[in-house]
Design an enzyme around this catalytic site. Sequence first.
Site, PDB file in Angstrom:
ATOM      1  N   HIS A  72      -2.734 -10.144   0.625  1.00 14.16           N
ATOM      2  CA  HIS A  72      -3.338 -10.145  -0.508  1.00 14.16           C
ATOM      3  C   HIS A  72      -4.916 -10.459  -0.555  1.00 14.16           C
ATOM      4  CE1 HIS A  72       0.590 -11.192  -2.795  1.00 14.16           C
ATOM      5  NE2 HIS A  72       0.302  -9.879  -2.665  1.00 14.16           N
TER       6      HIS A  72
ATOM      7  N   HIS B  81       9.503  -2.887  -4.471  1.00 15.96           N
ATOM      8  CA  HIS B  81       8.704  -4.091  -4.693  1.00 15.96           C
ATOM      9  C   HIS B  81       9.727  -5.358  -4.855  1.00 15.96           C
ATOM     10  CE1 HIS B  81       4.651  -5.080  -5.141  1.00 15.96           C
ATOM     11  NE2 HIS B  81       4.776  -5.596  -6.347  1.00 15.96           N
TER      12      HIS B  81
ATOM     13  N   ARG C  21      10.216  -6.913  -1.742  1.00 16.34           N
ATOM     14  CA  ARG C  21       8.888  -7.719  -1.162  1.00 16.34           C
ATOM     15  C   ARG C  21       8.615  -9.189  -1.914  1.00 16.34           C
ATOM     16  NH1 ARG C  21       3.437  -7.105   0.681  1.00 16.34           N
ATOM     17  NH2 ARG C  21       1.931  -7.482  -1.163  1.00 16.34           N
TER      18      ARG C  21
ATOM     19  N   TYR D 259       4.074 -16.644  -6.851  1.00 10.52           N
ATOM     20  CA  TYR D 259       5.504 -16.965  -6.406  1.00 10.52           C
ATOM     21  C   TYR D 259       5.778 -18.527  -6.468  1.00 10.52           C
ATOM     22  CZ  TYR D 259       5.075 -12.106  -4.577  1.00 10.52           C
ATOM     23  OH  TYR D 259       4.995 -10.857  -4.448  1.00 10.52           O
TER      24      TYR D 259
ATOM     25  N   ARG E 144       4.693  -3.256   1.541  1.00 11.91           N
ATOM     26  CA  ARG E 144       4.474  -2.428   0.358  1.00 11.91           C
ATOM     27  C   ARG E 144       5.236  -1.276   0.760  1.00 11.91           C
ATOM     28  NH1 ARG E 144      -0.713  -4.601   0.938  1.00 11.91           N
ATOM     29  NH2 ARG E 144      -1.392  -5.852  -0.701  1.00 11.91           N
TER      30      ARG E 144
ATOM     31  N   LYS F  71      -4.043  -2.145   1.370  1.00 10.57           N
ATOM     32  CA  LYS F  71      -4.800  -1.536   0.573  1.00 10.57           C
ATOM     33  C   LYS F  71      -6.099  -1.624   0.872  1.00 10.57           C
ATOM     34  CE  LYS F  71      -2.116  -2.628  -3.587  1.00 10.57           C
ATOM     35  NZ  LYS F  71      -1.895  -3.521  -5.030  1.00 10.57           N
TER      36      LYS F  71
END
Length: 309
Positions: A259, A233, A236, A268, A143, A167
């Site tokens: 994730h 992004h 990514r 994806y 990220r 995150k």
Amino acid sequence: MVDAIADFLAMLAAERGAAANTLAAYRRDLVAAQAVVGDLASADGAKLETLGQAWRDLAPSSVARKVSALRQFYGFLIDEGRRTDDPTSAMPRPRSRRPLPRLLDHHDIKQLFSHAEQEATTHDAPGLRMLALLELLYGSGLRATELVSLPLSAVPRDAPLLTIAGKGGQQRMVPVGKRAGMALSAWLAVRPSGGKHVFPSPGGGHLTRVRLFQLLRDLALRADIDPARISPHVLRHAFATHLLEGGADLRVLQTLLGHADIATTQIYTHVDAARLVALVNLRHPLAEGAAGGHAPRLTGARHIPSAKP
């Protein structure tokens, strides 16, 4: 009341490890809703229903985010015994679809890297830094925040892995390919001394996300690519998409991207429909070419090129 909002945000930080940007977004949504309905902690369904009019010009995804913040807020109040009812059923419930990511194909990636590599051959610091940034975005799927805030301590000397704080402060190990490793080593050799970050800024901190965005757009312009198509992004997304095309497992990709929910990773899979058709044509027992297979082949399959830029 403001105290209820503050307590809710404190819970998100302490129990869920919410990042500063996440907490700021929740605060904005809750304070904005409170400006419309009055004290959120005591608002009833009739007051919350008025939010639909206040949100009428917002995108469905924005409304969905605000609704989610309020539902979690009232769930917190119920858990804490501050309320016995949930008034959120009166709020609008937009059905928003997760947008498909913008994509760069293999030609775009090759063109972008070719230009960055050419500029890096002069061995000047800006060119080497740009190539290192590009390699880590596309080669490791970081990220933007993870990349610009990468500390020197996360780069080991004897292992091709980075320790990333993602995150919510969740740590994960991210492999660094040979190309990215070489680009990173070249940059570290000319990196200005001082500071604790891999990509320092002149002010003593680290490169900002805004500056990273600008550097990528400028590189795209020099590489004759529409800058509107390029962002951290997007690279990514390209990392994830091209790994799937190359046969990567979805669970592995989830781990690499950091994730928490595999449903986020599954977005994806839409880009890989052609490979799935080709796989059925090749491997299904009734497909032509498989052992004993005589059924007609499925149409729509196309060749998926190598994931290497």
